[in-house]
Design an enzyme around this catalytic site. Sequence first.
Site, mmCIF file in Angstrom:
data_model
loop_
_atom_site.group_PDB
_atom_site.id
_atom_site.type_symbol
_atom_site.label_atom_id
_atom_site.label_comp_id
_atom_site.label_asym_id
_atom_site.label_seq_id
_atom_site.Cartn_x
_atom_site.Cartn_y
_atom_site.Cartn_z
ATOM 1 N N ASN A 9 0.871 -1.179 0.000
ATOM 2 C CA ASN A 9 0.000 0.000 0.000
ATOM 3 C C ASN A 9 0.910 1.232 0.000
ATOM 4 O O ASN A 9 1.471 1.591 1.026
ATOM 5 C CB ASN A 9 -0.882 -0.045 1.265
ATOM 6 C CG ASN A 9 -1.761 1.181 1.399
ATOM 7 O OD1 ASN A 9 -1.825 2.023 0.508
ATOM 8 N ND2 ASN A 9 -2.456 1.283 2.530
ATOM 9 N N TRP A 10 1.035 1.840 -1.181
ATOM 10 C CA TRP A 10 1.966 2.978 -1.297
ATOM 11 C C TRP A 10 1.397 4.256 -0.688
ATOM 12 O O TRP A 10 2.091 5.252 -0.589
ATOM 13 C CB TRP A 10 2.293 3.231 -2.777
ATOM 14 C CG TRP A 10 3.039 2.122 -3.457
ATOM 15 C CD1 TRP A 10 3.435 0.923 -2.912
ATOM 16 C CD2 TRP A 10 3.479 2.087 -4.822
ATOM 17 N NE1 TRP A 10 4.084 0.166 -3.848
ATOM 18 C CE2 TRP A 10 4.130 0.855 -5.031
ATOM 19 C CE3 TRP A 10 3.381 2.985 -5.889
ATOM 20 C CZ2 TRP A 10 4.678 0.488 -6.263
ATOM 21 C CZ3 TRP A 10 3.926 2.629 -7.120
ATOM 22 C CH2 TRP A 10 4.576 1.394 -7.299
ATOM 23 N N LYS A 11 0.132 4.236 -0.355
ATOM 24 C CA LYS A 11 -0.551 5.415 0.217
ATOM 25 C C LYS A 11 -0.323 6.636 -0.670
ATOM 26 O O LYS A 11 -0.201 6.500 -1.884
ATOM 27 C CB LYS A 11 -0.098 5.629 1.664
ATOM 28 C CG LYS A 11 -0.260 4.349 2.498
ATOM 29 C CD LYS A 11 -0.173 4.566 3.968
ATOM 30 C CE LYS A 11 -0.324 3.225 4.677
ATOM 31 N NZ LYS A 11 -0.335 3.317 6.123
ATOM 32 N N HIS A 98 -9.756 0.733 4.906
ATOM 33 C CA HIS A 98 -8.486 1.014 5.589
ATOM 34 C C HIS A 98 -8.741 2.026 6.713
ATOM 35 O O HIS A 98 -9.539 2.945 6.555
ATOM 36 C CB HIS A 98 -7.465 1.578 4.585
ATOM 37 C CG HIS A 98 -6.089 1.633 5.159
ATOM 38 N ND1 HIS A 98 -5.695 2.626 6.028
ATOM 39 C CD2 HIS A 98 -5.024 0.808 5.018
ATOM 40 C CE1 HIS A 98 -4.442 2.404 6.386
ATOM 41 N NE2 HIS A 98 -4.006 1.308 5.793
ATOM 42 N N GLU A 100 -7.156 4.478 7.718
ATOM 43 C CA GLU A 100 -6.937 5.896 7.373
ATOM 44 C C GLU A 100 -8.171 6.464 6.671
ATOM 45 O O GLU A 100 -8.452 7.656 6.765
ATOM 46 C CB GLU A 100 -5.668 6.043 6.518
ATOM 47 C CG GLU A 100 -4.428 5.944 7.406
ATOM 48 C CD GLU A 100 -3.190 5.388 6.731
ATOM 49 O OE1 GLU A 100 -3.109 5.385 5.498
ATOM 50 O OE2 GLU A 100 -2.290 4.944 7.474
ATOM 51 N N GLU A 167 -5.529 -5.504 10.456
ATOM 52 C CA GLU A 167 -4.607 -4.388 10.682
ATOM 53 C C GLU A 167 -4.974 -3.673 11.976
ATOM 54 O O GLU A 167 -5.869 -2.806 11.975
ATOM 55 C CB GLU A 167 -4.694 -3.388 9.531
ATOM 56 C CG GLU A 167 -4.243 -3.923 8.201
ATOM 57 C CD GLU A 167 -3.591 -2.829 7.364
ATOM 58 O OE1 GLU A 167 -2.453 -3.029 6.937
ATOM 59 O OE2 GLU A 167 -4.212 -1.774 7.158
ATOM 60 N N GLY A 173 1.924 2.150 10.959
ATOM 61 C CA GLY A 173 2.849 3.288 10.863
ATOM 62 C C GLY A 173 3.478 3.692 12.176
ATOM 63 O O GLY A 173 4.018 4.794 12.289
ATOM 64 N N SER A 205 3.109 -2.000 10.545
ATOM 65 C CA SER A 205 4.536 -1.949 10.869
ATOM 66 C C SER A 205 5.297 -3.220 10.483
ATOM 67 O O SER A 205 6.198 -3.665 11.204
ATOM 68 C CB SER A 205 4.753 -1.629 12.355
ATOM 69 O OG SER A 205 4.286 -0.333 12.636
ATOM 70 N N GLY A 226 2.732 -1.140 4.318
ATOM 71 C CA GLY A 226 2.731 0.281 3.976
ATOM 72 C C GLY A 226 4.151 0.771 3.736
ATOM 73 O O GLY A 226 4.723 0.573 2.661
ATOM 74 N N GLY A 227 4.738 1.403 4.746
ATOM 75 C CA GLY A 227 6.055 2.041 4.615
ATOM 76 C C GLY A 227 7.111 1.173 3.943
ATOM 77 O O GLY A 227 7.824 1.627 3.023
HETATM 78 P P1 PGA Z 1 2.552 0.332 7.686
HETATM 79 O O1 PGA Z 1 1.114 0.509 7.038
HETATM 80 O O2 PGA Z 1 3.133 -0.947 7.130
HETATM 81 O O3 PGA Z 1 3.312 1.546 7.255
HETATM 82 O O4 PGA Z 1 2.358 0.245 9.157
HETATM 83 C C1 PGA Z 1 0.267 -0.586 6.828
HETATM 84 C C2 PGA Z 1 -1.027 -0.142 6.223
HETATM 85 O O5 PGA Z 1 -1.470 0.983 6.508
HETATM 86 O O6 PGA Z 1 -1.646 -0.879 5.443
#
Ligand code: PGA
Length: 258
Positions: A9-11, A98, A100, A167, A173, A205, A226-227
């Site tokens: 997930n590149w956000k 998600h 977010e 999640e 994050g 994470s 994500g990251g």
């Molecule tokens: P993260 O994000 O790996 O940066 O914690 C995961 C996600 O939001 O899907």
Amino acid sequence: MRKKLIAGNWKMNLTLADAYLLAGGVMKEAESFDHTKIVLCPPAVWLGLLSEHTIHTKQFPDLHLGAQNMHFKESGAYTGEISPLMVKEVAEYVILGHSERTHLFKESVAMVGEKLRSAFEHQISPILCIGEDEKVDGSIRLIIQRLNHLLAGLSTEQVESLVVAYEPVWAIGTGNPATPEYAQAVAEEIRRATSVKTRILYGGSVDLANAKGFLEQADIDGLLIGGTSLKLNDFLKICKCADDLAIENNTRYYKISN
Ligand code: PGA
């Protein structure tokens, strides 16, 4: 056996040039992962361009693109939104629910449910995110209640084809992931509420050091990253780790069933 699935997930990150570099780097290695599906979820504006090099060439059957979100309606006066008809032309998966989206953009559970049904109606594979805000007693029960609510009305085949990403919000994050054992305990309950064919991912994470611990768990079939999905080498090493474990599992399964 369920194939492993690693989703990135590149956000809201990466310029077009960087998106090409990252996707190109994954593409170069994609064919070496026979037992793992990879789903890249770039920002929506890059999906069309990247799809020309990936899903539309049909060169990489296990490399897919996913949208990070979509509206449930096919068209209309919804400024800034993208519809399932649009997503379908450029992606095969869509991340839904998600945290977010639910926290920062106030998407309700009812809205996520509508999106889920819309994704199925349009033959887009949903990656449904679910997780607790805080780690407190009873959070697993609440997750399963919410999941059951979302799954109500879906057919057995739809539930079987679903990807559920567990999640925990406190792990996203933060550099503070769940332990693999805790993630497995939740995944086991998600398995009970879904099916033996449903793919269950862990996200929050995930990095190169902890990925294997999650992938080794019996009910965890992959990761939503994500990251770390923005770091080409780490992401590829995690895909390789998933693939190696899938090969080991398949060998074991073959020996047992023969
Ligand atoms: P993260 O994000 O790996 O940066 O914690 C995961 C996600 O939001 O899907």
